[in-house]
Design a protein around this motif. Structure first.
Motif, PDB file in Angstrom:
ATOM      1  N   MET A 162       9.224  -4.942 -10.210  1.00 36.15           N
ATOM      2  CA  MET A 162      10.537  -4.684  -9.620  1.00 36.15           C
ATOM      3  C   MET A 162      10.433  -3.627  -8.531  1.00 36.15           C
ATOM      4  N   ALA A 163       9.593  -2.624  -8.756  1.00 38.56           N
ATOM      5  CA  ALA A 163       9.394  -1.577  -7.752  1.00 38.56           C
ATOM      6  C   ALA A 163       8.833  -2.184  -6.465  1.00 38.56           C
ATOM      7  N   ASN A 164       7.904  -3.130  -6.622  1.00 41.63           N
ATOM      8  CA  ASN A 164       7.311  -3.772  -5.453  1.00 41.63           C
ATOM      9  C   ASN A 164       8.338  -4.639  -4.714  1.00 41.63           C
ATOM     10  N   ASP A 165       9.242  -5.283  -5.483  1.00 42.87           N
ATOM     11  CA  ASP A 165      10.316  -6.065  -4.861  1.00 42.87           C
ATOM     12  C   ASP A 165      11.218  -5.151  -4.019  1.00 42.87           C
ATOM     13  N   LEU A 166      11.516  -3.972  -4.554  1.00 42.13           N
ATOM     14  CA  LEU A 166      12.318  -3.005  -3.796  1.00 42.13           C
ATOM     15  C   LEU A 166      11.583  -2.585  -2.527  1.00 42.13           C
ATOM     16  N   PHE A 167      10.284  -2.416  -2.658  1.00 40.50           N
ATOM     17  CA  PHE A 167       9.465  -2.038  -1.500  1.00 40.50           C
ATOM     18  C   PHE A 167       9.588  -3.083  -0.399  1.00 40.50           C
ATOM     19  N   LYS A 168       9.559  -4.357  -0.797  1.00 43.64           N
ATOM     20  CA  LYS A 168       9.674  -5.436   0.182  1.00 43.64           C
ATOM     21  C   LYS A 168      11.072  -5.448   0.819  1.00 43.64           C
ATOM     22  N   LYS A 169      12.099  -5.199  -0.002  1.00 40.26           N
ATOM     23  CA  LYS A 169      13.466  -5.125   0.540  1.00 40.26           C
ATOM     24  C   LYS A 169      13.579  -3.977   1.552  1.00 40.26           C
ATOM     25  N   MET A 170      12.930  -2.873   1.228  1.00 41.38           N
ATOM     26  CA  MET A 170      12.957  -1.731   2.124  1.00 41.38           C
ATOM     27  C   MET A 170      12.330  -2.091   3.472  1.00 41.38           C
ATOM     28  N   LEU A 171      11.201  -2.780   3.409  1.00 37.90           N
ATOM     29  CA  LEU A 171      10.541  -3.195   4.651  1.00 37.90           C
ATOM     30  C   LEU A 171      11.438  -4.128   5.446  1.00 37.90           C
ATOM     31  N   GLY A 172      12.207  -4.966   4.725  1.00 39.51           N
ATOM     32  CA  GLY A 172      13.103  -5.903   5.387  1.00 39.51           C
ATOM     33  C   GLY A 172      14.229  -5.230   6.143  1.00 39.51           C
ATOM     34  N   THR A 173      14.567  -4.012   5.739  1.00 42.95           N
ATOM     35  CA  THR A 173      15.629  -3.275   6.436  1.00 42.95           C
ATOM     36  C   THR A 173      15.109  -2.553   7.674  1.00 42.95           C
ATOM     37  N   GLY A 174      13.784  -2.598   7.863  1.00 44.65           N
ATOM     38  CA  GLY A 174      13.211  -1.872   8.997  1.00 44.65           C
ATOM     39  C   GLY A 174      12.900  -0.432   8.677  1.00 44.65           C
ATOM     40  N   CYS A 175      13.059  -0.051   7.416  1.00 47.34           N
ATOM     41  CA  CYS A 175      12.765   1.323   6.990  1.00 47.34           C
ATOM     42  C   CYS A 175      11.265   1.444   6.725  1.00 47.34           C
ATOM     43  N   SER A 176      10.610   2.337   7.403  1.00 47.73           N
ATOM     44  CA  SER A 176       9.158   2.478   7.275  1.00 47.73           C
ATOM     45  C   SER A 176       8.802   3.318   6.053  1.00 47.73           C
ATOM     46  N   PRO A 177       7.861   2.860   5.247  1.00 43.68           N
ATOM     47  CA  PRO A 177       7.426   3.640   4.076  1.00 43.68           C
ATOM     48  C   PRO A 177       6.609   4.844   4.520  1.00 43.68           C
ATOM     49  N   ASN A 178       6.431   5.755   3.603  1.00 41.50           N
ATOM     50  CA  ASN A 178       5.568   6.902   3.865  1.00 41.50           C
ATOM     51  C   ASN A 178       4.510   6.979   2.778  1.00 41.50           C
ATOM     52  N   VAL A 179       3.638   7.949   2.893  1.00 40.64           N
ATOM     53  CA  VAL A 179       2.549   8.074   1.925  1.00 40.64           C
ATOM     54  C   VAL A 179       3.095   8.329   0.521  1.00 40.64           C
ATOM     55  N   VAL A 180       4.228   9.012   0.432  1.00 44.25           N
ATOM     56  CA  VAL A 180       4.824   9.301  -0.876  1.00 44.25           C
ATOM     57  C   VAL A 180       5.187   8.010  -1.601  1.00 44.25           C
ATOM     58  N   ILE A 181       5.819   7.071  -0.886  1.00 48.75           N
ATOM     59  CA  ILE A 181       6.212   5.800  -1.513  1.00 48.75           C
ATOM     60  C   ILE A 181       4.979   4.988  -1.884  1.00 48.75           C
ATOM     61  N   TYR A 182       3.993   4.954  -1.008  1.00 50.22           N
ATOM     62  CA  TYR A 182       2.754   4.245  -1.344  1.00 50.22           C
ATOM     63  C   TYR A 182       2.111   4.868  -2.586  1.00 50.22           C
ATOM     64  N   THR A 183       2.101   6.176  -2.644  1.00 54.13           N
ATOM     65  CA  THR A 183       1.512   6.863  -3.802  1.00 54.13           C
ATOM     66  C   THR A 183       2.261   6.503  -5.071  1.00 54.13           C
ATOM     67  N   THR A 184       3.593   6.453  -5.005  1.00 56.46           N
ATOM     68  CA  THR A 184       4.403   6.094  -6.172  1.00 56.46           C
ATOM     69  C   THR A 184       4.081   4.689  -6.652  1.00 56.46           C
ATOM     70  N   LEU A 185       3.989   3.733  -5.707  1.00 53.39           N
ATOM     71  CA  LEU A 185       3.671   2.348  -6.077  1.00 53.39           C
ATOM     72  C   LEU A 185       2.285   2.231  -6.699  1.00 53.39           C
ATOM     73  N   ILE A 186       1.322   2.864  -6.063  1.00 46.97           N
ATOM     74  CA  ILE A 186      -0.056   2.805  -6.581  1.00 46.97           C
ATOM     75  C   ILE A 186      -0.111   3.388  -7.979  1.00 46.97           C
ATOM     76  N   LYS A 187       0.547   4.519  -8.179  1.00 47.65           N
ATOM     77  CA  LYS A 187       0.578   5.138  -9.506  1.00 47.65           C
ATOM     78  C   LYS A 187       1.265   4.222 -10.516  1.00 47.65           C
ATOM     79  N   GLY A 188       2.364   3.571 -10.083  1.00 44.01           N
ATOM     80  CA  GLY A 188       3.088   2.684 -10.986  1.00 44.01           C
ATOM     81  C   GLY A 188       2.225   1.536 -11.477  1.00 44.01           C
ATOM     82  N   PHE A 189       1.477   0.919 -10.579  1.00 43.55           N
ATOM     83  CA  PHE A 189       0.618  -0.197 -10.984  1.00 43.55           C
ATOM     84  C   PHE A 189      -0.569   0.285 -11.820  1.00 43.55           C
ATOM     85  N   LEU A 190      -1.115   1.442 -11.485  1.00 42.85           N
ATOM     86  CA  LEU A 190      -2.218   1.967 -12.285  1.00 42.85           C
ATOM     87  C   LEU A 190      -1.751   2.340 -13.686  1.00 42.85           C
ATOM     88  N   ASP A 191      -0.556   2.915 -13.784  1.00 44.71           N
ATOM     89  CA  ASP A 191      -0.021   3.254 -15.107  1.00 44.71           C
ATOM     90  C   ASP A 191       0.162   2.002 -15.965  1.00 44.71           C
TER      91      ASP A 191
END
Length: 604
Positions: A254-283
């Motif tokens: 679900m977090a990754n789906d939100l990430f894709k929605k965010m990209l669809g709005t033209g909002c650029s991710p930052n290292v913090v969001i990438y770090t959160t996603l990576i941590k979420g999948f590793l957890d």
């Protein structure tokens, strides 16, 4: 003897010129001039008198530097005169006219210096001098009461404040968010709306973050809906908070789906969001997906920073990929990153989990890490895990001698060390001292002493401390209740465990999968089929799942299996139980969540 008469016109002219000169001097008061004078006054009392005089001048207000300067001055005066009343009398003796502003400034200085008891005393003295504390004074008192752990008193002052303003509510909400007091957050927010005030963007993000961190995504989406209604754009911070919320619930998909929605709005991710996603999948032990996200991040031009590397070391260690974690550590020099105390702590975590305790001296010798609080607390944890509880106690004493101010993690290490060393009475006494002299301890500290006592079989003492925590309304979370329920079950007090299970729901602490596993195991041992069926229905509604041991405790038990095989029980049967165990059910309605996010996406 001759007497020289000065013409009255000349006197008048001189007086007038002096007055004009003085007016010019008054108008040229600057923060730099004030600060310089404050530092060079002959005494603390004169310094305070000058500070108060400047505050009364038109078109001038003190800056933060002036208030910081006055903290030490007022602290010294308080040590000398002991009470606020004596300080005020001394001010009167040097010609200071006492007005309401005098007390408000004193309250602000005390508040800035963290002398919260004196803030309250100053407000009380304000009333004895015939002045009525205004909204500003009440706002300071509300903040102080929250900071010293008097939540109910703070809310009482808020309710009794006659002319509440935006800051009144904002101060309360900020403090309640820090305490994760969801019930009162809702109540104060509702009262705020009724009085025509609305939280600003920062406060709304803080509330959103609070709900997400506590797993209350339904409420989080309500806050998101309010932001959209108020016309507030969904910023990268808001997307990050929501993504983090799903990651915390072990729902990285679900977090990754939100990430894709965010990209669809033209909002650029930052290292913090990438770090959160990576941590979420590793957890969630989805290493390949985490690796793919890392690759995408680097292809987008983002370079892993030290925070991300520390997260990788920590997460890989927790899922048993110890060598991979060390490889990340060894790559830091190639990335031109310098290990910090958090790197060291992640490595200690790796060592403790892998039980390769001999590696610590080798790693530590190659790191130039300053022994700060983070490092010391990690070493406390290391000594407890490595079977050296006395070393943990000795390190705590060293920290005190070295001038460190222990925090909650230090207290946890000390209590764990004392219990691990068999010094139970001393551990209990230390805990009692902490709750007496260190207000505001969080749930983790209260939980650790109960947990450690339970581990060594001191169930009676553990439950007694837990009962006191309930009575005194200390902050307790679901882990606290789980530990207490476990202790009751281990001591054969199934009835009390059942009652406590009901109480936790009544006070708003939602059971998690661990809670249900504990309680169902207890009822299975008691052959209480009715309660097991009832709990299975609750699990179905909550979307939690049982672990293998709990499932086996009743599926493999012939008597229990026979009872469940008779048919449906509250629409839950054996097949459904297996389905609950295997599925991954969302905690919020996915359709409504998607609709709301689509609206958010359309707003950008």
């Amino acid at each position: 003897m001759s007497i020289h008469h000065v013409p009255s016109a000349e006197v008048s002219s001189n007086d007038k010129s002096q007055k004009i000169s003085w007016e010019k001097r008054r108008l040229t008061i600057t923060p730099e001039f004030v600060h310089s004078t404050l530092l060079n006054c002959p005494s603390n009392l004169i310094t305070l008198r000058f500070f108060l005089w400047c505050a009364k001048q038109p078109n001038y207000s003190h800056d933060a530097q002036a208030f910081d300067c006055m903290v030490n001055v007022l602290t010294q005066l308080t040590k000398k005169y002991v009470t606020l009343r004596r300080i005020v009398r001394e001010l009167e003796n040097v010609g200071c006219v006492i007005k309401p502003l005098t007390f408000l400034l004193l309250m602000r200085i005390y508040w800035r210096g963290g002398l919260y008891g004196m803030v309250i005393e100053t407000c009380d003295e304000m009333g004895t001098f015939g002045f009525t504390p205004n909204t500003f004074a009440h706002n300071l008192i509300i903040d102080v009461l929250f900071k010293i752990g008097q939540v109910d008193a703070a809310l009482k002052v808020l309710k009794e404040t006659q002319f509440r303003n935006f800051l009144t509510f904002n101060i309360a909400l900020s403090n309640l968010c820090k305490l994760s007091d969801l019930s009162n957050i809702k109540d104060v927010s509702r009262r705020m709306f009724l009085e025509g005030y609305y939280p600003n963007v920062n406060t709304l993000e803080m509330i959103l973050n609070c709900f997400c961190k506590t797993g209350r995504l339904a409420e989080a989406y309500q806050v998101l809906g309010l932001m959209i209604t108020l016309g507030i754009s969904v910023s990268v911070n808001v997307w990050g908070i929501l993504i983090d919320g799903f990651c915390r619930l072990r729902q990285p998909g679900m977090a990754n789906d939100l990430f894709k929605k965010m990209l669809g709005t033209g909002c650029s991710p930052n290292v913090v969001i990438y770090t959160t996603l990576i941590k979420g999948f590793l957890d969630s032990q989805m290493v390949s997906t985490a690796s793919s996200i890392l690759t995408r991040m680097e292809s987008d031009g983002y370079v892993p920073d030290l925070v991300l590397c520390n997260v990788l070391i920590d997460c890989l260690s927790k899922i048993g990929r110890y060598d991979d974690a060390f490889d990340i550590f060894l790559s830091l020099s190639d990335r031109k990153l310098v290990p910090d105390s958090y790197t060291f702590c992640a490595l200690i975590s790796n060592i403790c989990l892998s039980r390769r305790f001999s590696l610590l001296p080798k790693i530590a010798s190659g790191l130039a890490i300053e022994a700060d609080m983070v490092v010391c607390n990690s070493l406390l944890n290391y000594f407890c895990k490595a079977g050296h509880p006395l070393h943990a106690v000795e390190l705590y004493d060293y920290m005190l001698d070295g001038g460190f101010t222990p925090d909650k993690y230090s207290f946890v290490g000390l209590l764990s060390g004392l219990c691990g060393a068999g010094r139970i009475d001393e551990a209990v006494n230390v805990y009692r001292g902490l709750i007496k002299y260190c207000p505001g301890l969080d749930a983790h500290v209260h939980t650790i002493i109960i947990n450690r006592l339970t581990r060594v079989g001191k169930y009676h003492i553990a439950i007694k401390l837990f009962r006191r925590a309930l009575i005194e309304k200390y902050p307790l979370d679901v882990v606290s209740y789980n530990v207490a329920i476990y202790g009751l079950l281990k001591s054969g007090r199934i009835g009390e465990a059942s009652t406590l299970f009901s109480q936790m729901k009544e006070v708003g602490v939602l059971p998690n999968a661990r809670t249900y596993n504990l309680v169902i195991s207890g009822f299975c041992n008691e052959r209480d089929v009715k309660m097991v069926k009832q709990l299975m229905q609750e699990i179905s509604e909550a979307g939690d799942e049982l672990d293998h041991n709990t499932m086996n405790s009743w599926i493999l038990d012939e008597a229990m299996y026979a009872e469940f095989s008779k048919g449906l029980a509250y629409d839950v049967n054996i097949g459904h139980a297996h389905h609950l165990f295997l599925r991954d059910k969302l905690l919020v309605d996915s359709s409504s969540s998607d609709d709301l996010l689509d609206v958010a996406a359309s707003m950008g």
